[in-house]
Design a protein around this motif. Structure first.
Motif: not given
Length: 428
Positions: A218-219, A224-231, A234-240, A245-248
């Protein structure tokens, strides 16, 4: 204006230098500095950092002053080396209007232990149904730039999209508590081997990861800017990592407790370990440390969540979720990141001051320790080791998971615009 000479401090962990503060700013940094009439602080090789910035603090006022107030929370912040904190919106009433965020902001100014920047709610009453007054909160005296329904997820994709579109106009950011509610109904701890053995409702990693995946897309779509709270996984790390890498425009935080503690501790059934998102596995902990070191995770944020005694000293199922962390955060980061060789002190300054200040647009904070900059500083005795005793905390609450644990490092001094808020480990 008064002057303070900090003599022999390792600025960002480097070679010992002197730092001269004149009034509210740093006048000079170098060797052999002197100033007539200046108060002298002998650093003796302690590490000098820019004042820490916490992008995720629960101060509870208004409404839950039995657990914390702006005064007690900011005193705890100063004790932990913080000069700026961002106060989450899940108060009573919710900080979803200009009036409430201005109240919190003015209380911070009044007490003076650190700057308080309110975070505005994304939706009215944190109910996820209707956008709150984002523009009015931004245009208020508090100048809100960060919005979050933390404690609850903005689970409706259309509302999340509209929020991202709205804050784009003034460079704001939506800080998402990533938790798909349908996947976490009745959840009490991390879903895995331990939850199965204990018979407790599981909080699966995919409940976090699916929301993060949706929100970074969506971002990207909105720009726009999105910030992920308290990640926390390990899977969340890979998504971020993929999203970056896509410049999001995505940033992410990790809490100190998710860098150190695992779900194995839940075997004690001690509600002090009950937190949202839950403590995860050793594999997740190692992935989070590596991601913080390589920059995939941008910052450390405490998610300082105070609760009164009666809300935590009860059976596991009835206990509130959350841990306090302002006064122990730097010690845990030293234990998990510095003493393990994953970060140096310059890296700690980057993750706990420079970057959180930049994400939250905390004016005057997260600045270099150099001449002409605001004198927001913290001095740390990195050679110290001691057992955590919550009886000495400045926070009104005592729900720390580290009681009795030996941790390294001790903040001895904190300066907010040149004024000492902590001296020799004692609040002024």
């Amino acid at each position: 204006m008064s002057k303070t000479l900090i003599r022999g401090a390792k600025v960002l962990g480097g070679e010992p230098q002197d730092v001269l503060i004149d009034g509210t700013v740093i006048e000079a940094v170098g060797s052999g500095l002197s100033a007539e009439g200046a108060e002298v602080v002998e650093a003796d090789g302690k590490v000098l950092l820019p004042g820490l910035v916490d992008l995720h603090t629960h101060l509870r006022e208004p409404g839950r002053e039995d657990s914390e107030t702006v005064l007690t929370g900011t005193r705890a912040a100063a004790s932990g080396g913080y000069t700026s904190v961002f106060a989450m919106a899940n108060t009573f009433p919710v900080a979803d209007t200009a009036g409430v965020v201005e109240q919190v902001w003015r209380l911070g100014q009044q007490h003076g232990y650190c700057d308080v920047q309110p975070i505005g709610a994304v939706t009215v009453g944190l109910e996820g149904a209707k956008l709150a007054e984002l523009g009015a909160m931004h245009e208020s005296a508090a100048g809100v730039t960060v919005f979050s329904d933390d404690g609850k997820c903005v689970h409706d994709a259309q509302i999340m999209r509209r929020a991202l579109e709205y804050v784009k106009a003034f460079g704001g950011v939506i800080a998402q508590h990533a938790q798909e509610p349908r996947l976490t109904e009745g959840a009490e701890m991390n879903e895995g081997v331990v939850s199965a053995e204990l018979g407790l409702g599981g909080w699966p990693a995919v409940a976090e990861e699916s929301i993060i995946a949706r929100d970074v897309l969506l971002a990207e779509h909105v720009g726009s800017r999105v910030h992920i709270c308290h990640l926390s996984t390990a899977g969340s790390v890979e998504i971020v990592r993929w999203a970056k890498s896509r410049g999001i425009q995505v940033t992410a935080e990790v809490t100190p407790h998710h860098l150190l503690l695992t779900d194995e501790l839940v075997r004690t059934y001690d509600p002090v370990y009950k937190v949202n998102p839950p403590l995860r596995t050793e594999r997740d902990v190692m992935a989070l440390r590596e991601a913080l070191a390589d920059g995939t995770i941008d910052i450390v944020a405490t998610d300082h969540a105070p609760h009164p005694h009666e809300d935590k000293d009860c059976e596991w199922a009835a206990a509130a979720m959350g841990m306090i962390g302002l006064e122990t955060a730097l010690s845990v980061v030293q234990e998990t990141m510095v003493d393990t060789g994953l970060l140096d002190w310059a890296g700690v300054a980057d993750r706990m001051s420079f970057k959180p200040a930049r994400i939250g647009q905390a004016t005057g904070h997260g600045r270099p320790v150099s001449a002409g900059e605001p004198a927001n500083l913290t001095l740390v005795d990195t050679a110290y080791r001691g057992r955590v005793d919550p009886a000495g905390f400045a926070s009104r609450s005592r729900n720390t998971p580290y009681e009795g644990r030996e941790l390294p490092g001790r903040v001895t001094h904190t300066w907010l615009r040149g004024k000492a808020t902590l001296v020799d480990g004692k609040l002024t």
